[in-house]
Design a protein around this motif. Structure first.
Motif, PDB file in Angstrom:
ATOM      1  N   GLN A  61       0.820  -1.313   0.003  1.00 63.51           N
ATOM      2  CA  GLN A  61       0.162   0.016  -0.182  1.00 63.51           C
ATOM      3  C   GLN A  61       0.666   1.165   0.062  1.00 63.51           C
ATOM      4  O   GLN A  61       0.406   2.296  -0.196  1.00 63.51           O
ATOM      5  N   GLN A  62       2.382   0.960   0.120  1.00 66.35           N
ATOM      6  CA  GLN A  62       2.899   2.394   0.374  1.00 66.35           C
ATOM      7  C   GLN A  62       3.301   2.879  -0.878  1.00 66.35           C
ATOM      8  O   GLN A  62       3.643   2.216  -1.847  1.00 66.35           O
ATOM      9  N   THR A  63       3.174   4.237  -0.965  1.00 61.25           N
ATOM     10  CA  THR A  63       3.705   5.101  -2.125  1.00 61.25           C
ATOM     11  C   THR A  63       5.309   5.514  -1.786  1.00 61.25           C
ATOM     12  O   THR A  63       5.664   5.713  -0.733  1.00 61.25           O
ATOM     13  N   TRP A  64       6.166   5.603  -2.814  1.00 61.53           N
ATOM     14  CA  TRP A  64       7.466   5.965  -2.633  1.00 61.53           C
ATOM     15  C   TRP A  64       7.485   7.411  -2.787  1.00 61.53           C
ATOM     16  O   TRP A  64       8.061   8.168  -3.694  1.00 61.53           O
ATOM     17  N   SER A  65       7.318   8.105  -1.726  1.00 62.49           N
ATOM     18  CA  SER A  65       7.052   9.677  -1.698  1.00 62.49           C
ATOM     19  C   SER A  65       7.140  10.185  -0.332  1.00 62.49           C
ATOM     20  O   SER A  65       7.614   9.416   0.598  1.00 62.49           O
TER      21      SER A  65
ATOM     22  N   ARG B  50       6.013   4.424   6.375  1.00 63.30           N
ATOM     23  CA  ARG B  50       6.215   4.184   5.184  1.00 63.30           C
ATOM     24  C   ARG B  50       7.905   3.946   5.181  1.00 63.30           C
ATOM     25  O   ARG B  50       8.430   2.769   4.619  1.00 63.30           O
TER      26      ARG B  50
ATOM     27  N   ARG C 216      11.379  -1.902  -6.937  1.00 63.43           N
ATOM     28  CA  ARG C 216      11.071  -0.366  -7.143  1.00 63.43           C
ATOM     29  C   ARG C 216      12.492   0.380  -6.570  1.00 63.43           C
ATOM     30  O   ARG C 216      12.733   1.532  -7.309  1.00 63.43           O
TER      31      ARG C 216
END
Length: 238
Positions: A13-17, A28, A46
């Motif tokens: 579910q994590q965004t790389w932001s 995160r 990723r």
């Protein structure tokens, strides 16, 4: 494998932001770091892609703060990535970036690179002397590096004491850090013998007693729990 069973959904579910609340960002940072450390393929892929993009930009691409350390750590696992990070450390003006790069360099599974990192820290030309205790601590946290870090401290003890002074926090962190992963009686004996060989100095250091206490606790924990834990995990993964 067991840990990923529980965290895979959260990881995916994590965004790389850097978006989200403070607690979301902390989550995160922690779970993506854990996932890459456990070699969860989607996470490693990723991170590798982010690292390649960063390399192609000649370091001008700003990686999200929350994941930069994880991206660097994955990138540091091959020769080119490790060397590129070392070069960036040398020319970087950002203290935060230097710290993240040192963390990543110390996660290498290549013991020759870890030895080189420690040697450069002692020389103080490429890696700054003020960063040496952090490097030693980080190498000691690496399953491939903790014996290297301990041997480094033993072999260079006189130089380290001269460089940082006996009662300094640097010496304290190196003693406690390099012995913190030990958990077998023969390792306790080795540490005791070294402290005996520097008896006069050791008597002035509270850190030596802390190190011995921690080591004895580790030994007791392993003797009491390791087999039980191993059997339990094997049952869970059937």
């Amino acid at each position: 494998k067991y840990i990923l069973q529980f965290f895979r959904t959260v990881i995916d579910q994590q965004t790389w932001s850097d978006s989200g609340t403070v607690s979301e960002r902390r989550l995160r940072s922690e779970v993506l770091s854990l996932a890459c450390h456990l070699e969860y393929p989607p996470c490693v892929e990723r991170a590798n892609q982010h690292f390649k993009d960063w390399l192609r930009s000649n370091g001008t691409l700003n990686l999200p703060t929350d994941v930069a350390e994880t991206v660097f750590s994955v990138g540091a696992q091959d020769d080119y990535g490790w060397t590129s990070l070392l070069h960036t450390y040398k020319i970087s003006l950002s203290e935060a970036q230097k710290k993240k790069i040192l963390f990543a360099l110390a996660t290498s599974r290549d013991t020759d690179k870890l030895q080189r990192l420690l040697a450069m820290g002692l020389e103080g030309e490429v890696i700054r002397s003020q960063d040496l205790s952090y490097v030693v601590w980080m190498v000691a946290r690496n399953p491939k590096g903790y014996h290297l870090a301990w041997n480094f401290v033993k072999q260079n003890w006189d130089t380290l004491v001269e460089k940082f002074q006996l009662g300094s926090s640097c010496i304290r962190s190196m003693i406690v850090g390099t012995t913190g992963q030990f958990s077998f009686p023969e390792e306790l004996t080795e540490v005791q013998q070294f402290f005996e060989s520097i008896k006069e100095q050791a008597s002035q250091l509270r850190a030596t007693q802390i190190a011995l206490d921690n080591l004895q606790k580790n030994i007791r924990w392993v003797q009491r729990n390791l087999e039980t834990l191993r059997n339990w995990l094997n049952e869970q993964m059937k």
